[in-house]
Design an enzyme around this catalytic site. Structure first.
Site, PDB file in Angstrom:
ATOM      1  N   ASP A  15       0.875  -1.091  -0.092  1.00 37.54           N
ATOM      2  CA  ASP A  15      -0.017  -0.081  -0.149  1.00 37.54           C
ATOM      3  C   ASP A  15       0.841   1.191   0.033  1.00 37.54           C
ATOM      4  O   ASP A  15       1.898   1.252   0.715  1.00 37.54           O
ATOM      5  CB  ASP A  15      -1.021  -0.042   1.249  1.00 37.54           C
ATOM      6  CG  ASP A  15      -1.889   0.981   1.094  1.00 37.54           C
ATOM      7  OD1 ASP A  15      -2.282   1.468   0.102  1.00 37.54           O
ATOM      8  OD2 ASP A  15      -2.614   1.334   2.305  1.00 37.54           O
ATOM      9  N   ARG A  19      -0.213   7.501  -2.966  1.00 33.27           N
ATOM     10  CA  ARG A  19       0.409   8.714  -2.035  1.00 33.27           C
ATOM     11  C   ARG A  19       1.783   8.976  -2.351  1.00 33.27           C
ATOM     12  O   ARG A  19       2.224  10.141  -2.206  1.00 33.27           O
ATOM     13  CB  ARG A  19       0.187   8.448  -0.518  1.00 33.27           C
ATOM     14  CG  ARG A  19      -1.231   8.462   0.011  1.00 33.27           C
ATOM     15  CD  ARG A  19      -1.350   8.015   1.335  1.00 33.27           C
ATOM     16  NE  ARG A  19      -2.029   6.581   1.211  1.00 33.27           N
ATOM     17  CZ  ARG A  19      -1.946   5.648   2.238  1.00 33.27           C
ATOM     18  NH1 ARG A  19      -1.636   6.155   3.347  1.00 33.27           N
ATOM     19  NH2 ARG A  19      -2.013   4.450   2.149  1.00 33.27           N
ATOM     20  N   SER A  60      -6.860  -5.841  -6.381  1.00 34.71           N
ATOM     21  CA  SER A  60      -8.095  -6.461  -5.516  1.00 34.71           C
ATOM     22  C   SER A  60      -9.267  -6.467  -5.992  1.00 34.71           C
ATOM     23  O   SER A  60      -9.287  -5.585  -7.120  1.00 34.71           O
ATOM     24  CB  SER A  60      -8.499  -5.632  -3.743  1.00 34.71           C
ATOM     25  OG  SER A  60      -8.896  -4.484  -4.234  1.00 34.71           O
ATOM     26  N   ASN A  63     -10.357  -2.872  -6.514  1.00 32.80           N
ATOM     27  CA  ASN A  63      -9.744  -1.976  -6.992  1.00 32.80           C
ATOM     28  C   ASN A  63     -10.529  -1.670  -8.365  1.00 32.80           C
ATOM     29  O   ASN A  63     -10.171  -0.590  -9.076  1.00 32.80           O
ATOM     30  CB  ASN A  63      -8.460  -2.208  -7.210  1.00 32.80           C
ATOM     31  CG  ASN A  63      -7.357  -2.320  -6.059  1.00 32.80           C
ATOM     32  OD1 ASN A  63      -6.487  -2.921  -6.020  1.00 32.80           O
ATOM     33  ND2 ASN A  63      -7.776  -1.636  -5.056  1.00 32.80           N
ATOM     34  N   TRP A  64     -11.386  -2.092  -8.693  1.00 30.98           N
ATOM     35  CA  TRP A  64     -12.115  -1.880 -10.149  1.00 30.98           C
ATOM     36  C   TRP A  64     -12.858  -0.532  -9.823  1.00 30.98           C
ATOM     37  O   TRP A  64     -13.253  -0.178 -10.822  1.00 30.98           O
ATOM     38  CB  TRP A  64     -12.987  -3.096 -10.472  1.00 30.98           C
ATOM     39  CG  TRP A  64     -12.344  -4.291 -11.014  1.00 30.98           C
ATOM     40  CD1 TRP A  64     -12.213  -5.366 -10.210  1.00 30.98           C
ATOM     41  CD2 TRP A  64     -11.573  -4.539 -12.295  1.00 30.98           C
ATOM     42  NE1 TRP A  64     -11.567  -6.320 -10.808  1.00 30.98           N
ATOM     43  CE2 TRP A  64     -11.302  -6.076 -12.076  1.00 30.98           C
ATOM     44  CE3 TRP A  64     -11.411  -3.812 -13.144  1.00 30.98           C
ATOM     45  CZ2 TRP A  64     -10.565  -6.493 -13.094  1.00 30.98           C
ATOM     46  CZ3 TRP A  64     -10.802  -4.268 -14.277  1.00 30.98           C
ATOM     47  CH2 TRP A  64     -10.360  -5.891 -14.219  1.00 30.98           C
ATOM     48  N   ILE A 190      -6.579  -5.114   7.102  1.00 32.72           N
ATOM     49  CA  ILE A 190      -6.183  -6.479   6.354  1.00 32.72           C
ATOM     50  C   ILE A 190      -6.953  -6.196   4.984  1.00 32.72           C
ATOM     51  O   ILE A 190      -6.460  -7.191   3.994  1.00 32.72           O
ATOM     52  CB  ILE A 190      -6.542  -7.578   6.922  1.00 32.72           C
ATOM     53  CG1 ILE A 190      -8.373  -7.835   7.317  1.00 32.72           C
ATOM     54  CG2 ILE A 190      -5.733  -7.903   8.290  1.00 32.72           C
ATOM     55  CD1 ILE A 190      -8.672  -9.247   7.676  1.00 32.72           C
ATOM     56  N   SER A 191      -7.863  -5.469   4.812  1.00 32.84           N
ATOM     57  CA  SER A 191      -8.336  -5.264   3.131  1.00 32.84           C
ATOM     58  C   SER A 191      -8.861  -6.425   2.535  1.00 32.84           C
ATOM     59  O   SER A 191      -8.256  -6.491   1.583  1.00 32.84           O
ATOM     60  CB  SER A 191      -7.536  -4.382   2.599  1.00 32.84           C
ATOM     61  OG  SER A 191      -7.442  -3.284   3.099  1.00 32.84           O
TER      62      SER A 191
END
Length: 237
Positions: A15, A19, A60, A63-64, A190-191
């Site tokens: 991640d 940023r 993920s 993420n779309w 933890i996504s």
């Protein structure tokens, strides 16, 4: 049960690419390209640290939802990364696998993924698993469907289903569960990553943005892991 000297399997939520780029006044995709380069350094560091398996969260199922420009750029990056790194990964004795739902991925990318898996299938060094269009809940749902089909068709008895059965239907069925999960960028979530597999994993949430993550920091986290007392629910005697 006491922790070994170091983790055998490390999973990484990479991640902070966007940023990192924004802080430098650059587009988010600039950060994703920098993050992709960091993967090679981390994989190369693993043998000396005793790490046999590395699983990275590349894209993920959620993420779309990002902008069409960013998603298209990421898919292009994945194609370029696989094509560019395939020979180096082979030469460095890395075996590559992909996990996730492939249905939504384009044909060119799928072909490159298949080719890389085939090219490296006899490599016996580091096992690099790339989670692409992956989500833990989606994985469990897909596994459950396959399990249900086997029950329906008489290949599996309902009475035979226990916590040892479902993992055989997961994308990671040939991999050991992760010992250590690392998330960069300061987020403590933890996504939806390896939900079943990480039930007893140790976690490290660090502030470093992924493009700044280094082999030295990985070594520090591996050393820290070795000091942990992992009892898996038991009481130390």
């Amino acid at each position: 049960m006491t922790a070994p000297d170091g983790p055998r399997h490390i999973a990484i939520i990479m991640d902070g690419n966007g940023r990192w780029a924004t802080q430098r006044g650059r587009p988010r995709l600039f950060g994703h390209h920098a993050g992709a380069r960091r993967v090679r350094e981390v994989v190369r560091a693993c043998p000396d640290l005793g790490v046999k398996y590395v699983t990275i969260f590349a894209f993920s199922t959620e993420n779309w939802k990002r902008t069409q420009v960013e998603v298209a750029g990421l898919m292009s990056l994945f194609r370029r990364y696989i094509a560019k790194e395939a020979r180096a990964l082979y030469d460095e004795n890395v075996r590559v696998r992909f996990i996730g739902d492939r249905v939504r991925l384009d044909k060119k990318l799928l072909n490159l993924m298949d080719e890389l898996e085939s090219l490296t299938e006899d490599r016996d060094g580091v096992n690099l698993t790339i989670a692409l269009n992956y989500g833990g809940r989606d994985e469990v749902a897909r596994a459950t469907k396959r399990l249900a089909e086997d029950v329906k068709n008489g290949r599996l008895s309902v009475d035979a289903i226990d916590e040892e059965t479902l993992p055989k239907y997961l994308d990671t069925y040939v991999l050991p569960d992760p010992d250590l999960v690392i998330r960069t960028s300061g987020e403590a979530r933890i996504s939806n990553f390896l939900l079943w597999q990480s039930a007893y994993a140790e976690y490290e949430f660090i502030d470093t943005l992924w493009p700044d993550f280094s082999a030295d920091e990985l070594a520090r986290l591996v050393k820290s892991y070795g000091k942990r007392d992992r009892r898996f629910g038991a009481v130390k005697t």
